[in-house]
Design a protein around this motif. Structure first.
Motif, short mmCIF file in Angstrom:
data_model
loop_
_atom_site.label_atom_id
_atom_site.label_comp_id
_atom_site.label_asym_id
_atom_site.label_seq_id
_atom_site.Cartn_x
_atom_site.Cartn_y
_atom_site.Cartn_z
N VAL A 118 0.86 -1.18 0.00
CA VAL A 118 0.00 0.00 0.00
C VAL A 118 0.90 1.23 0.00
O VAL A 118 1.72 1.41 0.90
N ASP A 119 0.75 2.08 -1.01
CA ASP A 119 1.56 3.29 -1.14
C ASP A 119 0.62 4.45 -1.46
O ASP A 119 0.21 4.63 -2.60
N ILE A 120 0.26 5.23 -0.43
CA ILE A 120 -0.66 6.35 -0.60
C ILE A 120 -0.11 7.55 0.16
O ILE A 120 0.60 7.39 1.16
N PRO A 121 -0.41 8.78 -0.30
CA PRO A 121 0.10 9.95 0.40
C PRO A 121 -0.63 10.26 1.69
O PRO A 121 -0.02 10.58 2.70
N MET A 122 -1.97 10.17 1.66
CA MET A 122 -2.76 10.54 2.83
C MET A 122 -3.91 9.56 3.01
O MET A 122 -4.54 9.14 2.04
N GLY A 123 -4.18 9.21 4.27
CA GLY A 123 -5.30 8.33 4.56
C GLY A 123 -4.90 7.19 5.48
O GLY A 123 -3.72 6.86 5.61
N SER A 124 -5.89 6.61 6.12
CA SER A 124 -5.65 5.51 7.04
C SER A 124 -5.56 4.19 6.27
O SER A 124 -6.11 4.05 5.18
N VAL A 125 -4.86 3.23 6.87
CA VAL A 125 -4.74 1.88 6.29
C VAL A 125 -5.07 0.87 7.37
O VAL A 125 -4.45 0.88 8.44
N THR A 126 -6.03 0.00 7.08
CA THR A 126 -6.42 -1.06 8.03
C THR A 126 -6.37 -2.40 7.30
O THR A 126 -6.96 -2.55 6.23
N ILE A 127 -5.66 -3.35 7.88
CA ILE A 127 -5.61 -4.72 7.34
C ILE A 127 -6.02 -5.66 8.47
O ILE A 127 -5.40 -5.68 9.53
N ARG A 128 -7.08 -6.43 8.24
CA ARG A 128 -7.66 -7.26 9.30
C ARG A 128 -8.18 -8.56 8.72
O ARG A 128 -8.10 -8.79 7.52
N GLU A 129 -8.74 -9.41 9.60
CA GLU A 129 -9.29 -10.69 9.17
C GLU A 129 -10.75 -10.81 9.59
O GLU A 129 -11.19 -10.19 10.56
N ALA A 182 -7.34 6.04 -5.06
CA ALA A 182 -6.44 4.90 -5.06
C ALA A 182 -6.91 3.85 -6.06
O ALA A 182 -8.09 3.69 -6.32
N THR A 183 -5.96 3.14 -6.61
CA THR A 183 -6.25 2.06 -7.56
C THR A 183 -5.74 0.74 -7.00
O THR A 183 -4.76 0.71 -6.24
N THR A 184 -6.39 -0.34 -7.40
CA THR A 184 -6.04 -1.67 -6.91
C THR A 184 -5.71 -2.59 -8.08
O THR A 184 -6.42 -2.59 -9.09
N LYS A 185 -4.64 -3.34 -7.95
CA LYS A 185 -4.34 -4.35 -8.95
C LYS A 185 -3.62 -5.53 -8.29
O LYS A 185 -2.95 -5.37 -7.26
N THR A 186 -3.78 -6.70 -8.88
CA THR A 186 -3.11 -7.91 -8.38
C THR A 186 -2.28 -8.50 -9.51
O THR A 186 -2.79 -8.76 -10.60
N SER A 187 -0.99 -8.69 -9.24
CA SER A 187 -0.09 -9.21 -10.26
C SER A 187 1.07 -9.92 -9.60
O SER A 187 1.64 -9.43 -8.62
N ASN A 188 1.41 -11.10 -10.13
CA ASN A 188 2.56 -11.87 -9.63
C ASN A 188 2.51 -12.09 -8.12
O ASN A 188 3.53 -11.99 -7.43
N GLY A 189 1.31 -12.37 -7.62
CA GLY A 189 1.17 -12.68 -6.21
C GLY A 189 1.20 -11.48 -5.29
O GLY A 189 1.35 -11.63 -4.07
N VAL A 190 1.05 -10.26 -5.85
CA VAL A 190 1.10 -9.03 -5.04
C VAL A 190 -0.20 -8.26 -5.22
O VAL A 190 -0.59 -7.93 -6.34
N LEU A 191 -0.87 -7.95 -4.11
CA LEU A 191 -2.01 -7.04 -4.10
C LEU A 191 -1.45 -5.65 -3.85
O LEU A 191 -0.88 -5.38 -2.79
N GLN A 192 -1.61 -4.75 -4.84
CA GLN A 192 -1.00 -3.43 -4.76
C GLN A 192 -2.07 -2.35 -4.83
O GLN A 192 -2.91 -2.34 -5.72
N ILE A 193 -2.02 -1.44 -3.85
CA ILE A 193 -2.95 -0.31 -3.79
C ILE A 193 -2.13 0.97 -3.75
O ILE A 193 -1.33 1.18 -2.83
N THR A 194 -2.31 1.82 -4.75
CA THR A 194 -1.49 3.03 -4.86
C THR A 194 -2.36 4.23 -5.19
O THR A 194 -3.46 4.11 -5.71
N ALA A 195 -1.81 5.42 -4.89
CA ALA A 195 -2.43 6.68 -5.27
C ALA A 195 -1.32 7.69 -5.51
O ALA A 195 -0.31 7.69 -4.81
N GLU A 196 -1.51 8.53 -6.51
CA GLU A 196 -0.51 9.55 -6.80
C GLU A 196 -0.48 10.59 -5.70
O GLU A 196 -1.50 10.92 -5.10
N ARG A 197 0.70 11.13 -5.48
CA ARG A 197 0.86 12.18 -4.49
C ARG A 197 0.55 13.53 -5.12
O ARG A 197 1.21 13.93 -6.09
#
Length: 247
Positions: free
Chosen positions: A69-80, A104-119
């Motif tokens: 997860v790579d974002i400039p501003m905002g909270s991040v929560t990862i839970r089960e 933010a955008t979400t994509k899954t590739s090569n076993g990686v869930l990636q969430i990014t947003a431009e700064r």
């Protein structure tokens, strides 16, 4: 305050004791300026608000072992959540102010869930581009994430899941990591400039490095062994640091 088995290279070759007082004062002033910048941006964004808030939630059907997860501003929560069959990603985007950021955008590739947003530019004083991310994972026996990496400028971070490796970098915000019962946990690394850090790790032996320039440091319930490959490395420039065994 620092808790570590041996002095770090920075401690061995750092400023003399007589210079540490002024150095700490400079760090405190810089930290407060960062906090005021973040607060000021949110305030001006609220005053000159002419954007929208959007919510988007989706299921992830592709298999992944790592989360980035790579974002400039905002909270991040990862839970089960044991009720889920597939992982869920919820993104609440707030775009407002003079320089609204991207959702933010979400994509899954090569076993990686990636969430990014431009700064957005400039990040400070814009009040826009905030993305609050919630990733909910199914609770499955034997499943352990290989790695979670989070990088943000402003926002609280909460990670509570079965995990092998955690790497968090933040400027302003509290960070809480709870590595649920798993013998696989190998490393937890957290660095924040302003904010408290709380770590709950699987009971056992670790190489523990815990440091705060302005805050209390406590370590309990875990064995600090300098020879261990498993490591907990936690630092906050301004804020309390707590490292303890998972209850």
């Amino acid at each position: 305050m620092t808790t570590s088995p041996n002095p770090s290279p920075a401690q061995q070759h750092g400023a003399p004791a007589s210079a540490r007082g002024p150095l700490r004062l400079v760090l405190l002033i810089v930290g407060l300026l960062i906090a005021l910048t973040a607060i000021g941006g949110a305030t001006l964004g609220g005053i000159f608000s002419f954007g929208v808030t959007t919510n988007h939630e989706s299921l992830v059907h592709e298999r992944f072992e790592r989360i980035v997860v790579d974002i400039p501003m905002g909270s991040v929560t990862i839970r089960e959540d044991a009720r889920l069959e597939y992982p869920s990603v919820r993104i609440e985007s707030e775009n407002q102010g003079f320089f609204p950021g991207s959702s933010a955008t979400t994509k899954t590739s090569n076993g990686v869930l990636q969430i990014t947003a431009e700064r957005p530019f400039p990040l400070a004083w814009t009040g826009g581009g905030e993305n609050n991310i919630t990733i909910t994972l199914p609770t499955r026996s034997g499943d352990v994430l290989e790695q979670v990496r989070v990088d943000n400028e402003v926002g609280d971070i909460r990670i509570e899941t079965h995990i092998d490796s955690v790497d968090v970098e933040s400027r302003v915000g509290d960070v809480r990591v709870s590595a649920l019962q798993s013998a696989a946990t190998s490393s937890i690394r957290v660095a924040t400039e302003i904010g408290s850090v709380s770590i709950e790790a699987v009971p056992g032996s670790y190489r523990i490095l815990a440091d705060s320039d302005f805050g209390k440091v406590s370590v309990s319930g875990l064995t600090n062994d300098p020879s261990e490959d498993r490591i907990i490395d936690v630092v906050s420039q301004i804020g309390d640091v707590s490292v303890r065994a998972e209850r």
